[in-house]
Enzyme design. Structure first.
Site, mmCIF file in Angstrom:
data_model
loop_
_atom_site.group_PDB
_atom_site.id
_atom_site.type_symbol
_atom_site.label_atom_id
_atom_site.label_comp_id
_atom_site.label_asym_id
_atom_site.label_seq_id
_atom_site.Cartn_x
_atom_site.Cartn_y
_atom_site.Cartn_z
ATOM 1 N N HIS A 49 0.974 -0.863 0.442
ATOM 2 C CA HIS A 49 -0.355 -0.312 0.097
ATOM 3 C C HIS A 49 0.638 0.967 -0.201
ATOM 4 O O HIS A 49 0.554 2.036 -0.962
ATOM 5 C CB HIS A 49 -0.605 -0.325 1.275
ATOM 6 C CG HIS A 49 -1.146 1.023 1.075
ATOM 7 N ND1 HIS A 49 -3.192 1.280 1.114
ATOM 8 C CD2 HIS A 49 -0.989 2.518 2.117
ATOM 9 C CE1 HIS A 49 -3.653 2.512 0.839
ATOM 10 N NE2 HIS A 49 -2.066 3.445 2.075
ATOM 11 N N GLU A 50 1.825 1.298 1.109
ATOM 12 C CA GLU A 50 2.395 2.496 0.602
ATOM 13 C C GLU A 50 3.415 2.593 -0.247
ATOM 14 O O GLU A 50 3.728 3.548 -0.727
ATOM 15 C CB GLU A 50 3.153 2.768 2.209
ATOM 16 C CG GLU A 50 2.504 2.580 3.731
ATOM 17 C CD GLU A 50 1.484 3.625 3.938
ATOM 18 O OE1 GLU A 50 1.774 4.404 2.971
ATOM 19 O OE2 GLU A 50 0.636 3.190 4.577
ATOM 20 N N HIS B 110 2.056 4.207 -3.127
ATOM 21 C CA HIS B 110 1.575 5.695 -3.024
ATOM 22 C C HIS B 110 3.403 6.446 -3.068
ATOM 23 O O HIS B 110 3.182 6.985 -3.252
ATOM 24 C CB HIS B 110 1.999 6.367 -1.248
ATOM 25 C CG HIS B 110 0.367 6.696 -0.955
ATOM 26 N ND1 HIS B 110 -1.406 6.312 -1.468
ATOM 27 C CD2 HIS B 110 0.065 5.784 0.052
ATOM 28 C CE1 HIS B 110 -1.906 6.656 -1.030
ATOM 29 N NE2 HIS B 110 -1.086 5.552 -0.076
#
Length: 377
Positions: free
Chosen positions: A30-31, A34
């Site tokens: 997820h990170e 980003h």
């Protein structure tokens, strides 16, 4: 047995390890999404952390400080231009902050949305990928066919000649539908066999065996002298082999069908929060409940762990897309609102909105933990 003993008994060391690994992988990807979308647009990322709290390990690489932190409950990326900038002191000697004008803040509205959307989208793609692998390796459950997995020796089913591996395709002369309502909720059609055996009268089952279909007819009484009667079979969906394209298509369909179910689950959770209802609700689990589910899956099979990974990534994707300030969905909403308005909210307005959203998310997390623990009282 006290509360701590009850919690310890519900968890296993292996289950806790798998919980950390599954959540850690979902958080890392997820990170990482980003991070990748920010760097792709030329925005620096100051730090990337797996876990929260005190930093255990750190290493500088490609302009980013990579961290492993103590608490395995999430993670974060510190993207340049997202945090407020100190802009001198006020008359009371306190620092004054303003919106940044560099890095992330200089991106177009769609560039910002791309960075914010990347994390939930990564979790969604991971869930779809895991489902595709599962369906390709194990086949696709057919909702309109019930496969008999075992027949109890000496049971009514054994006397009727039913065998393990038989596939029930019709009940009482009607083909099994794709979907039925069981207990007020939508369910796969093969579960209608349970409803049929709950009614007295003449029953017929159309059964496939070895490429041929036969009809099994019998009179059925669900209770005799107040005692519940059992046919003596264990059954589930008939699983059909699937190619990768078919498995991918089924994974996409399953994801779309999961959206209203997940939204209903979150809606129920918020309703319980505002009414302080701590009663059991299996649709949403907190950290203890999640670890308990993973412990059970670890004791079952590797594929059960994969299924948990699918559910966790779907939940993480949809939760982060909720339009709550502080979450990715809330940040996206503020970006789009500013673009439509022609100017962003003032710094004080945005801070107030984010503070409200952060408080709501923290309250929700605390409520989920309290509800988790209350199950052991």
């Amino acid at each position: 047995m006290n509360v701590l003993q009850g919690i310890a008994a519900a968890l296993t060391p292996l289950g806790l390890l798998w919980t950390v690994l599954i959540i850690g992988l979902a958080t890392f990807l997820h990170e990482l999404a980003h991070y990748a979308l920010a760097r792709w647009q030329g925005v620096a990322v100051k730090s990337f952390s797996i876990g929260m709290g005190p930093v255990l390990l750190r290493r500088d690489w490609r302009g980013t400080e990579w961290r492993l932190s103590l608490l395995p409950i999430g993670g974060y990326v510190e993207i340049d231009g997202m945090a407020p900038v100190e802009d001198g002191m006020n008359a009371q000697g306190q620092p004054v902050y303003r919106h940044p004008t560099h890095g992330f803040a200089r991106l177009s509205a769609w560039g910002k949305v791309a960075v914010l959307l990347a994390g939930p989208l990564m979790n969604l793609l991971l869930a779809i990928g895991l489902m595709t692998v599962t369906f390709t390796a194990q086949g696709i459950p057919a909702p309109d066919r019930a496969r008999i997995e075992s027949v109890q020796a000496g049971s009514r089913a054994a006397a009727l000649g039913l065998q393990a591996g038989d596939v029930v395709t019709a009940i009482d002369g009607q083909d099994i539908p794709d979907r039925v309502t069981v207990g007020g909720a939508a369910a796969p059609g093969w579960e209608s066999l349970r409803d049929s055996l709950g009614r007295a009268g003449s029953r017929t089952l159309s059964v496939e065996r070895g490429g041929q279909t036969r009809t099994v007819a019998f009179d059925w009484q669900p209770t005799v002298n107040g005692q519940r009667q059992l046919l003596g079979i264990r059954y589930g969906p008939d699983v059909q082999p699937a190619s990768v394209p078919v498995a991918l298509g089924t994974a996409l369909t399953t994801t779309v069908e999961a959206v209203p179910q997940v939204l209903r689950a979150f809606g129920s959770l918020f309703a319980r929060l505002f009414t302080l209802n701590l009663s059991s609700d299996e649709s949403v689990s907190g950290p203890i409940g999640t670890a308990q589910i993973v412990s059970q899956a670890a004791a079952t099979s590797p594929w059960a762990l994969v299924q948990v990974g699918v559910l966790l990534n779907l939940s993480l994707a949809f939760f982060n897309l909720l339009p709550i300030p502080g979450l990715d969905g809330g940040r996206i909403l503020l970006v789009l609102f500013g673009a439509l308005r022609g100017r962003p909210l003032t710094f004080s307005q945005e801070q107030a909105v984010n503070l409200l959203g952060f408080g709501l998310v923290m309250t929700l997390m605390l409520f989920v933990v309290v509800r988790d623990v209350s199950r052991f009282f």
